[in-house]
Design an enzyme around this catalytic site. Structure first.
Site, mmCIF file in Angstrom:
data_model
loop_
_atom_site.group_PDB
_atom_site.id
_atom_site.type_symbol
_atom_site.label_atom_id
_atom_site.label_comp_id
_atom_site.label_asym_id
_atom_site.label_seq_id
_atom_site.Cartn_x
_atom_site.Cartn_y
_atom_site.Cartn_z
ATOM 1 N N ASP A 9 0.869 -1.171 0.000
ATOM 2 C CA ASP A 9 0.000 0.000 0.000
ATOM 3 C C ASP A 9 0.917 1.237 0.000
ATOM 4 O OD1 ASP A 9 -2.150 1.676 0.025
ATOM 5 O OD2 ASP A 9 -3.188 0.673 1.654
HETATM 6 C C1 BGC Z 1 -5.071 3.190 0.382
HETATM 7 C C2 BGC Z 1 -5.277 2.195 -0.738
HETATM 8 C C3 BGC Z 1 -5.158 2.865 -2.084
HETATM 9 C C4 BGC Z 1 -3.808 3.569 -2.163
HETATM 10 C C5 BGC Z 1 -3.533 4.214 -3.496
HETATM 11 C C6 BGC Z 1 -3.839 4.058 0.167
HETATM 12 O O1 BGC Z 1 -3.825 5.119 1.067
HETATM 13 O O2 BGC Z 1 -4.975 2.499 1.606
HETATM 14 O O3 BGC Z 1 -6.524 1.568 -0.586
HETATM 15 O O4 BGC Z 1 -5.299 1.930 -3.105
HETATM 16 O O5 BGC Z 1 -3.755 4.546 -1.148
HETATM 17 O O6 BGC Z 1 -4.275 5.338 -3.721
#
Ligand code: BGC
Length: 759
Positions: free
Chosen positions: A283
């Protein structure tokens, strides 16, 4: 019969052989490419940097452009438009040494420009075709606009309404969650990932992100392996089984190790036990954050991530900047870098990017396939299917298409809040508000009066936090009493009042946890004042989580929960309020009486001192002094404008052996005046186990349509497969004994029959 068997077997073998040849071809291709790659270029493929401020036509001269040219970027995410994506892809395939195309990701969570209901709402449709189709349309739109990889489905099970990201998942149930996970993967990826209108799914957040302690985002998750395997893992596994191309590691720790460095999760469970063949991305800055988790400096945590089985590093560039050094120091191996690089290249191969890096960049498709009338029509129907009718005293709903309606509330005339959280590509200014929806659908017959009535919250700073990312509620600075008076005045001139209240879109979603899950006090004051007018009142409730609405459930005559229904929500709300659509959604989470009961979920264990059904209070039993154990609304609950009655359960036998099939049947009758849909739910209780078992578990459901007065027999075929669970040794098996079979309209109001099943 035999002939069919051979035909089917022949078909399966041919498919298998085709897949084998394709795999062999891919392997040859990737082998040849990797032979040409330097170590730096291999590590470059593992890098998924933030796209920064790429301006169309300027990709070449940007910092990202330089990195791409040097072979230091594997993909980019959340860049929008064919023009921008083409521009960047051109640098990769024309100016980098090996001309390896980039993969382009985006958070396409519940639709692209055409936005569908937030996932928690969508799950309440219990309609797998509808859910799959929403993902299909999202894929068609995103792929037309240059995107080939989505960070969805989010399949985290959540039993804690405080957690803001409960909005992004499918509720509390593993069985339902697994069906939805499969439907979403199928919708995005279709049958051919190489087609230009399918995109690769990324299952997130692996794992247990929804079990964050105290419902506070990013907090540790800590639970037994039995609970993981039985209650939290099934949707991830189902998505892997459905062929999802990629997984995303979660931010939280599991068993004391952040998921991003957890080898047991990423390699032993995901790859070895479940046979997952795709790639795993972290993530956002997931690697860097492990420094704060306290398990090492950037070099150490980057090496740990690779060792655990992570293939791609989102944003933080820990892998890009430290893996070389770790390799020299013997902390990681070349084989590990090769394996990660191979998986990224394979994903690009599977998407067909090596055949045509611009495959998803068709300006003509972008013009016709995105936010089309046809897609918006489906979004409108889908939104209506996600709404849950929680209460309808004296059949206030549907409203008559005549007379005067007062529409009141801070969410009544607001477009930006309609799509809900995580709607990166939404056209906010074109979303349909409740006021617009009502005016455009019934405005020629019904006089609609409107007043704001209250702000979202009395505290302006809270309201600011709850209105982030351009979703301001445009605070009204008049005194609360003045706003309430204005609303009461129009209520007095009307035949009924519709209150558009609840949460704003950003009161759920990432980093939007709440320790109080009630409707803010200032909105309650408004409700009380409106109730005093004596007019029929309907609460159109916006929320991204289960709310504690005990008072409302006792005092407001009609409550329609509309979540955040997406771009066309305003029309869908009008369709349901005025009876053009009969609501059929059923909750996929338990709605508690108060926050102190949380976590509250239907598939709980019994304890050694359970409270008798319907009872409260008993000393030395498992209960509270100040509140009963009951929810306000149980899992699976939802009303309709019509009524359904259930017969007792008929079974073909009450004594079974081995692989016999138990047929359990009920007759469901539509006893009301409207045609309607009903979700018939099957629950099973394993009465005695080698480990304690939940008091009931969802094991099947069927959504049926019944005309007014019509009856249908609904049968479930139950096999030992449905009785299996992970035991103390984490072996997946069933145990002989007595089982309670339950069928009903929700998890509480079930008919029961007991059977014995021997091995
Ligand atoms: C979130 C994810 C997301 C990623 C990219 C993160 O802060 O937890 O769910 O896909 O950002 O935007």
């Amino acid at each position: 019969m035999k002939r069919y068997f051979f035909l089917i077997a022949g078909f399966v073998l041919t498919q298998f052989a085709v897949a084998q040849t394709q795999d062999a071809k891919m392997k040859d291709f990737v082998d040849a490419l990797m032979k040409k790659m330097t170590l730096d270029e291999k590590i470059g493929q593992l890098n998924l940097p933030g796209s920064g401020d790429i301006v169309t036509g300027q990709a070449k001269n940007s910092d990202i452009g330089r990195k791409i040219r040097e072979g230091k970027v594997g993909g980019l995410f959340n860049i929008k438009s064919v023009a921008k994506i083409k521009d960047v892809q051109r640098v990769a395939v024309e100016e980098s040494r090996l001309k390896i195309p980039l993969i382009f990701g985006m958070d396409v969570i519940h639709g692209y420009e055409t936005v569908f209901p937030i996932p928690l709402g969508l799950s309440c449709s219990w309609d797998m075709k509808l859910i799959e189709n929403s993902a299909r349309i999202a894929a068609v739109e995103a792929s037309a606009d240059g995107i080939n990889w989505t960070f969805s489905p989010m399949v985290d099970i959540c039993r804690d309404a405080r957690w803001g990201r409960i909005a992004e998942g499918n509720g509390e149930d593993a069985f339902l969650g697994a069906q939805i996970a499969k439907a979403m993967v199928k919708g995005y990826q279709g049958t051919d990932l190489k087609a230009n209108n399918t995109i690769m799914a990324c299952v997130k957040h692996y794992a247990l992100y929804g079990a964050a302690e105290a419902g506070r985002d990013y907090n540790p998750s800590d639970m037994s392996h039995q609970t993981m395997y039985n209650a939290y893992f099934p949707p991830y596994k189902a998505a892997a089984d459905a062929g999802a191309g990629s997984f995303m590691a979660s931010f939280n720790e599991v068993d004391g190790i952040p998921a991003t460095a957890n080898k047991w999760l990423m390699t032993d469970v995901l790859r070895k036990q479940w046979g997952f063949k795709g790639f795993v991305v972290t993530d956002y800055t997931g690697i860097n954050e492990m420094v704060d988790h306290g398990i090492g400096d950037l070099q150490a945590v980057s090496a740990k991530a690779l060792n655990a089985g992570i293939d791609m590093d989102m944003v933080g560039e820990g892998m890009l900047t430290t893996l070389q050094k770790s390799l020299k120091q013997g902390k990681i191996t070349t084989a590990q870098i090769d394996a990660a690089c191979r998986r990224i290249l394979e994903a690009k191969y599977k998407l067909g990017l090596f055949d045509d890096p611009y495959k998803y960049c068709d300006e003509n498709r972008a013009k016709t396939d995105v936010f089309s009338n046809e897609h918006r029509k489906v979004a409108r129907q889908t939104a209506a299917e996600s709404f849950v009718l929680l209460k309808n005293e004296n059949n206030i709903l549907p409203l008559k298409k005549s007379g005067t309606i007062a529409l009141v509330g801070p969410l009544a005339d607001n477009k930006e809040n309609m799509p809900g959280t995580w709607a990166v590509a939404a056209r906010f200014s074109e979303a349909i508000s409740v006021l617009q929806g009502l005016n455009e659908t019934v405005g020629s017959k019904v006089k609609i009066l409107h007043a704001r009535g209250s702000n979202l919250d009395a505290d302006s700073l809270f309201e600011e936090r709850a209105g982030m990312f351009g979703k301001s509620l445009r605070r009204d600075h008049r005194p609360a009493e003045v706003m309430i008076k204005e609303a009461v005045d129009i209520a007095n001139q009307s035949d009924a009042v519709v209150l558009a209240l609840g949460e704003s879109a950003e009161m759920s979603g990432e980093a939007s946890s709440r320790s109080n899950i009630e409707i803010p006090g200032v909105q309650k004051d408004l409700m009380k004042a409106i109730l005093k007018t004596g007019k029929p009142v309907v609460l159109v409730l916006f929320t991204g989580r289960p709310l504690a609405i005990k008072w409302e459930s006792e005092n407001i005559p009609a409550i329609l929960n509309v979540w955040f229904g997406g771009s066309e929500a305003g029309y869908a709300i009008a369709d349901v309020l005025f009876g053009d659509v009969n609501p059929s959604g059923k909750l996929t989470t338990t709605w508690p009486q108060n926050i102190g009961q949380v976590p509250l979920y239907y598939a709980h264990k019994n304890t050694g001192r359970p409270l008798g059904e319907g009872q409260w209070f008993q000393k030395f039993r498992s209960n509270y002094l100040d509140v009963s154990n009951d929810p306000v609304y149980p899992f699976g609950y939802g009303l309709s404008y019509t009524n359904f009655s259930y017969s007792n359960i008929e079974v073909n036998t009450t004594s079974l052996k081995g692989n016999q099939i138990l047929a359990a049947t009920v007759t469901v009758t539509n006893t009301g005046k409207y045609d309607g849909k009903e979700v018939v739910q099957l629950y099973i209780r394993d009465i005695v186990g080698s480990v304690t078992r939940p008091v009931k578990e969802l094991k099947g459901f069927q959504k049926i349509e019944l005309k007014a007065g019509e009856s249908k027999r609904v049968s479930f075929g139950i096999t030992p497969e449905d009785l299996k669970f992970y035991n103390y040794d984490l072996k997946y098996d069933w145990e002989p004994g007595d089982f309670e079979i339950m069928i009903g309209p929700n998890s509480r109001d079930v008919k029961k029959v007991k059977v014995n099943w021997s091995k």
